[in-house]
Design a protein around this motif. Structure first.
Motif, short mmCIF file in Angstrom:
data_model
loop_
_atom_site.label_atom_id
_atom_site.label_comp_id
_atom_site.label_asym_id
_atom_site.label_seq_id
_atom_site.Cartn_x
_atom_site.Cartn_y
_atom_site.Cartn_z
N ALA A 1 0.83 -1.21 0.00
CA ALA A 1 0.00 0.00 0.00
C ALA A 1 0.86 1.26 0.00
O ALA A 1 0.42 2.32 -0.46
CB ALA A 1 -0.92 0.00 1.22
N MET A 2 2.09 1.14 0.51
CA MET A 2 3.01 2.29 0.53
C MET A 2 3.67 2.53 -0.82
O MET A 2 4.03 3.65 -1.15
CB MET A 2 4.14 2.04 1.56
CG MET A 2 3.67 1.73 2.95
SD MET A 2 3.18 3.19 3.83
CE MET A 2 2.67 2.46 5.38
N LEU B 1 -6.03 3.90 5.85
CA LEU B 1 -5.39 4.64 6.94
C LEU B 1 -4.50 5.75 6.39
O LEU B 1 -4.46 6.86 6.95
CB LEU B 1 -4.57 3.68 7.81
CG LEU B 1 -5.39 2.68 8.63
CD1 LEU B 1 -4.47 1.64 9.27
CD2 LEU B 1 -6.20 3.40 9.71
N LEU B 2 -3.80 5.47 5.30
CA LEU B 2 -2.94 6.50 4.69
C LEU B 2 -3.79 7.64 4.13
O LEU B 2 -3.45 8.82 4.30
CB LEU B 2 -2.10 5.88 3.57
CG LEU B 2 -0.98 4.94 4.01
CD1 LEU B 2 -0.40 4.20 2.81
CD2 LEU B 2 0.11 5.72 4.74
N GLY C 1 -12.69 2.99 9.10
CA GLY C 1 -12.74 1.82 8.23
C GLY C 1 -11.45 1.02 8.21
O GLY C 1 -11.45 -0.20 8.38
N GLY C 2 -10.31 1.69 8.00
CA GLY C 2 -9.03 0.98 7.97
C GLY C 2 -8.69 0.36 9.29
O GLY C 2 -8.18 -0.76 9.36
N GLY C 3 -9.00 1.06 10.38
CA GLY C 3 -8.75 0.51 11.71
C GLY C 3 -9.61 -0.70 11.99
O GLY C 3 -9.16 -1.65 12.64
N GLN C 4 -10.84 -0.70 11.52
CA GLN C 4 -11.72 -1.84 11.74
C GLN C 4 -11.22 -3.09 11.00
O GLN C 4 -11.33 -4.20 11.51
CB GLN C 4 -13.15 -1.50 11.31
CG GLN C 4 -13.83 -0.50 12.24
CD GLN C 4 -15.24 -0.17 11.79
OE1 GLN C 4 -15.70 -0.63 10.75
NE2 GLN C 4 -15.92 0.65 12.58
#
Length: 235
Positions: free
Chosen positions: A22-23, A146-147, A94-97
């Motif tokens: 993803a990075m 998250l980004l 959302g990303g944390g979930q």
């Protein structure tokens, strides 16, 4: 014990690799949605053929259903806590979930893997590939979200490295606990993972995929399900 460490790392590494991927590039929303949909389908197959079916055959319905209820409740509570924190920061959880879902799925799943290794059961290469197929899209999607939400790259990598390490250690813990656990524990652990995953899929992963990939979501989900199911039958 060395075998448990090896397979624990192999099974958990896709979680960190996905964050790294993803990075490396900015994923277009449509492609990200397709990846999430594919991963959701793979997770559905894992629930049906690895967690539910094998758990039912191993320990029966009572510990399996109890584990499903506990896993679903655990994820629901954790997700609501994330929602509350995101609301205070005016962000999205959302990303944390997805990360919480990966953790609540990965720990019991790899506990069962460690117990199986200690019991002398052979490791199914098809199962390991199926874990990769489901975990990789999940971590890519979460890390990308998250980004986009403004989290620093270092924090995202640290988060997913932590999830991967904890899941890998769960395999070692399962290996160590094998002598004091039985089929009931393994079945309840499988149920816990299945319950957490089901709530995560309905509440977070599938809606996230649908919002990004639109009409392509269903096809990507079916393809992910078909591949993971085929791997399960091959194993």
């Amino acid at each position: 014990m060395g075998e448990a460490v090896l397979w624990g790392v192999v099974a958990a590494s896709p979680l960190f690799i996905g964050a790294v991927l993803a990075m490396l590039r900015k994923w277009p929303p449509r492609w990200l949605g397709i990846v999430l949909g594919f991963g959701a389908g793979a997770l559905m197959a894992s629930i049906a053929f690895e967690l539910w079916e094998e758990g039912l055959n191993r320990g029966g319905a009572v510990p399996l259903v109890a584990g499903v209820a506990a896993g679903a409740l655990a994820y629901y509570i954790a997700a609501r806590i994330l929602d509350a924190r995101a609301a205070k920061k005016k962000g999205e959880a959302g990303g944390g979930q997805l990360a919480v879902g990966a953790l609540l799925d990965g720990i019991p799943e790899q506990l069962v893997l460690g117990i199986g290794l200690a019991s002398g059961e052979p490791v199914s290469i098809a199962l390991v590939v199926a874990i990769l197929v489901s975990n990789l899209p999940e971590s890519i999607g979460s890390a990308a979200d998250l980004l986009q939400g403004g989290m620093a790259k270092g924090r995202v990598l640290l988060l997913w490295a932590g999830v991967a390490v904890i899941c890998a250690l769960a395999t070692v813990a399962g290996f160590a606990l094998a002598t004091v656990t039985g089929d009931v524990f393994r079945t309840a652990a499988s149920g816990f993972a299945a319950g957490a995953l089901l709530v995560m899929l309905v509440d977070s992963m599938v809606p996230e995929a649908q919002s990004k990939a639109k009409e392509s979501t269903g096809l990507a989900t079916v393809l992910g399900f078909a591949l993971a199911a085929a791997l399960s039958f091959a194993g």
